[in-house]
Scaffold this motif. Structure first.
Motif, PDB file in Angstrom:
ATOM      1  N   PHE A 244      97.197  31.774  27.855  1.00 30.03           N
ATOM      2  CA  PHE A 244      97.395  31.682  26.406  1.00 30.03           C
ATOM      3  C   PHE A 244      98.113  32.938  25.901  1.00 30.03           C
ATOM      4  CE2 PHE A 244      94.275  28.529  27.128  1.00 30.03           C
ATOM      5  CZ  PHE A 244      94.196  27.681  26.023  1.00 30.03           C
TER       6      PHE A 244
ATOM      7  N   ALA B  36     102.226  27.007  19.045  1.00 29.73           N
ATOM      8  CA  ALA B  36     101.888  26.163  20.201  1.00 29.73           C
ATOM      9  C   ALA B  36     103.022  25.201  20.525  1.00 29.73           C
ATOM     10  CB  ALA B  36     100.598  25.386  19.929  1.00 29.73           C
TER      11      ALA B  36
ATOM     12  N   ASP C 241     100.460  27.157  24.842  1.00 32.53           N
ATOM     13  CA  ASP C 241      99.049  27.476  24.613  1.00 32.53           C
ATOM     14  C   ASP C 241      98.948  28.844  23.948  1.00 32.53           C
ATOM     15  OD1 ASP C 241      98.252  25.105  25.828  1.00 32.53           O
ATOM     16  OD2 ASP C 241      98.094  26.028  27.810  1.00 32.53           O
TER      17      ASP C 241
ATOM     18  N   LEU D 188      96.303  24.146  21.853  1.00 31.62           N
ATOM     19  CA  LEU D 188      96.846  23.715  23.144  1.00 31.62           C
ATOM     20  C   LEU D 188      97.857  22.593  22.932  1.00 31.62           C
ATOM     21  CD1 LEU D 188      93.564  24.283  23.389  1.00 31.62           C
ATOM     22  CD2 LEU D 188      93.954  23.650  25.756  1.00 31.62           C
TER      23      LEU D 188
ATOM     24  N   CYS E 207      88.218  22.897  27.240  1.00 33.75           N
ATOM     25  CA  CYS E 207      88.559  24.304  26.974  1.00 33.75           C
ATOM     26  C   CYS E 207      87.442  24.985  26.197  1.00 33.75           C
ATOM     27  CB  CYS E 207      89.878  24.383  26.204  1.00 33.75           C
ATOM     28  SG  CYS E 207      90.398  26.057  25.797  1.00 33.75           S
TER      29      CYS E 207
ATOM     30  N   HIS F  84      98.691  17.595  20.540  1.00 38.24           N
ATOM     31  CA  HIS F  84      98.124  18.940  20.682  1.00 38.24           C
ATOM     32  C   HIS F  84      96.756  18.976  20.021  1.00 38.24           C
ATOM     33  CE1 HIS F  84     100.283  18.954  16.844  1.00 38.24           C
ATOM     34  NE2 HIS F  84      99.561  19.981  16.469  1.00 38.24           N
TER      35      HIS F  84
END
Length: 574
Positions: free
Chosen positions: A254, A327, A332, A361, A372, A539
């Motif tokens: 990320f 994003a 990410d 994400l 996650c 997303h």
């Protein structure tokens, strides 16, 4: 003494004192020395002690003037000139990590590896006990819960500061001594002092003494409460959680994004925002500014065109929308920063200013999002259990018995998953009367969430998904049934909802229709709609109130006690 004065005025050599060394001048005279130079190398801090009133009957006593600085380094004027290398001053010294109490007492040996070594410790006095033959001083530097116990007798250099009462609870001191085995049972080692120096005197009115003080009282002393065991431990666990947060996301690819604090849009649509404006005079006379100084249109509406941003602006309630923008370019990302809610609530669960962790994400649906969120929570909990053992033992003993077992369950157990409809059925079938009635379409309250995770699932963390769209935000993706959205909440014991998230609505036409249904101004979200217009992708993301996470990890029952300086209705001190 004459020899010392001659050295001090020598033109070719200087005695440079770097931080933390102590230079002491011995004097057996009552009159001050008149032939010493008026200027000395800096930085220097003199602490003088009064000379006794000598008489033939009273033997002369040694008296010292303590100079606090660093290691004593002798150098020539030529060395200094060569070091300047064309600059006005010399070179910046090498940065060195301070030796802290945690460095000495951590590890399996609890300090026994340092036996026989001469060490310097700096910190604040927690307790001072003067006995007939020995004096005990406990120092804490905030690096760990444990204090460094220091033992000294009257021959220790600087002991006169103890005798005269200058060193008291709350004072900051510099000590040097040899590490020896402790005679007591509370610690393995202690410091047998050879030198003690008062750095900062503490006034007798110091409000935090050894006796216990209520947390309500300590909130009125928020600038001093980190010197207590409880709030020092909270600060260290909070720091560990923040570090683990960055560590988890960085290790998983990320990118951290700094979302703006000032915004023109309301992410949640709740309207509970703090307005940011310069229309009210921002000088020292703000409190006395007249209402008619605010520019109006047609003598009725505020003329926002004259404001700093040319439109209404607010403190952000979330960095999510900005995270979505990045994003769609970086795949990410996550934000981690302060957010603000102007909710007039005085409960133990609400703050006006708090920190939010919000990952986003790309190319991810709700299942990816739940995976996650649960992986993140287990990671940071395990990090705290592994790296804050002393503090967690303290919380387990004094704040919330059983918290270590509860956190261990979170770190090790699989999370259960149910739908919102299944959760409502559980609550309707419960042999329990709730304060807030339960029906399909209601927003789950804390009592409902805690019943599900603590009783229905016997302490197991639970993820609830697919909530009614009418109780969720505009940006959540609508499910095929037309009644629910792809939203999820992570519930944990003692807290209830800890994480909330959703798959975002990536379809432009459906998002526009949703904004129309909620009568939100689409012009204010033009750039957000552009993300669906140019290369939209599925997303998802979630939000986690950081203070609520700290509460969960420490067992503290009031959210005002897990943030350094709480902001609540009617309170913006410190």
């Amino acid at each position: 003494m004459a020899a010392m004065a001659a050295i001090a005025v020598a033109p070719t050599r200087h005695l440079l004192l770097t931080p933390n060394a102590a230079f002491r001048c011995l004097s057996l005279y009552r009159k001050p020395i008149s032939n010493l130079p008026t200027s000395l190398p800096k930085p220097i801090l003199f602490r003088s002690y009064p000379l006794p009133d000598f008489s033939p009957e009273i033997p002369r006593r040694r008296c010292f003037c303590t100079v606090i600085s660093g290691e004593t380094v002798e150098t020539t004027k030529q060395d200094v000139v060569q070091d300047r290398r064309g600059q006005v001053g010399g070179r910046v010294g090498e940065f060195r990590k301070k030796l802290k109490v945690v460095d000495i007492k951590s590890g399996p040996s609890e300090g026994l590896d340092f036996l026989g070594q001469t060490l310097v410790v700096k910190g604040w006095v927690r307790t001072l006990r003067v006995q007939s033959s020995v004096t005990f001083v406990e120092i804490n530097d905030g690096s760990c819960l444990s204090n460094m116990q220091c033992v000294m007798d009257s021959d220790v250099e600087g002991y006169d500061q103890v005798e005269t009462g200058m060193i008291t609870t709350g004072a900051s001191i510099w000590v040097q001594g040899v590490v020896v085995k402790s005679q007591g049972s509370k610690q393995k080692v202690e410091l047998k002092l050879t030198k003690i120096v008062l750095v900062g005197k503490s006034d007798p009115s110091f409000p935090i003494q050894k006796k216990r003080a209520s947390r309500e009282y300590l909130r009125t002393k928020a600038h001093l409460r980190p010197r207590t065991n409880t709030f020092g431990a909270v600060a260290r666990v909070r720091n560990a959680l923040a570090y683990a947060t960055h560590k988890f996301f960085q290790e998983n690819g990320f990118v951290w994004v700094s979302s703006p604090i000032i915004t023109a849009s309301d992410c949640e649509g709740a309207g509970e925002q703090f307005c940011v404006t310069t229309l009210i005079p921002n000088s020292q006379e703000t409190a006395d500014s007249p209402v008619d100084a605010i520019p109006l249109v047609n003598n009725r509406l505020i003329d926002w065109s004259q404001d700093f941003f040319g439109k209404p602006a607010f403190l952000t309630v979330s960095g999510q929308l900005n995270g979505e923008a990045y994003a769609t370019a970086l795949t990410d990302v996550y934000t981690f920063g302060p957010t603000f809610r102007a909710e007039n609530s005085n409960t133990s669960r609400h703050l006006a200013e708090f920190w939010m962790i919000e990952p986003e994400l790309a190319f991810a649906d709700l299942n990816d999002n739940m995976a996650c969120a649960t992986a993140y929570l287990q990671y940071v909990v395990r990090y705290v259990l592994d790296n804050c053992k002393e503090d967690m033992d303290f919380f387990n003993t004094w704040i919330d018995k059983g918290i270590i077992d509860r956190l261990s369950d979170i770190a090790d157990k699989d999370f259960a998953q149910i739908t919102y409809t299944e959760a409502i059925d559980l609550l309707l079938g419960a042999n329990k009367k709730f304060e807030f009635p339960v029906k399909w379409g209601c927003d789950l309250q804390s009592e409902h969430e805690r019943y599900i995770t603590e009783e229905a699932f016997a302490g197991c963390p639970v993820v609830i998904r697919d909530y009614p769209k009418d109780i969720k935000a505009f940006y959540m993706r609508q499910n095929e049934d037309g009644k629910t959205v792809a939203a999820m909440d992570v519930l944990v014991p003692r807290i209830g909802e800890l994480i909330g998230g959703s798959q975002r609505e990536e379809r432009l036409e459906i998002l526009e229709a949703r904004l129309d249904d909620l009568r939100l101004n689409k012009d204010a979200y033009w750039w957000y709609l552009d993300l669906r217009r140019y290369g939209s992708v599925p997303h998802s993301g979630f939000g986690l109130g950081f203070e609520r996470l700290v509460q969960f990890a420490t067992g503290m029952d009031n959210i005002r006690d897990v943030i350094p300086f709480p902001r609540t209705p009617g309170s913006a001190e410190f």
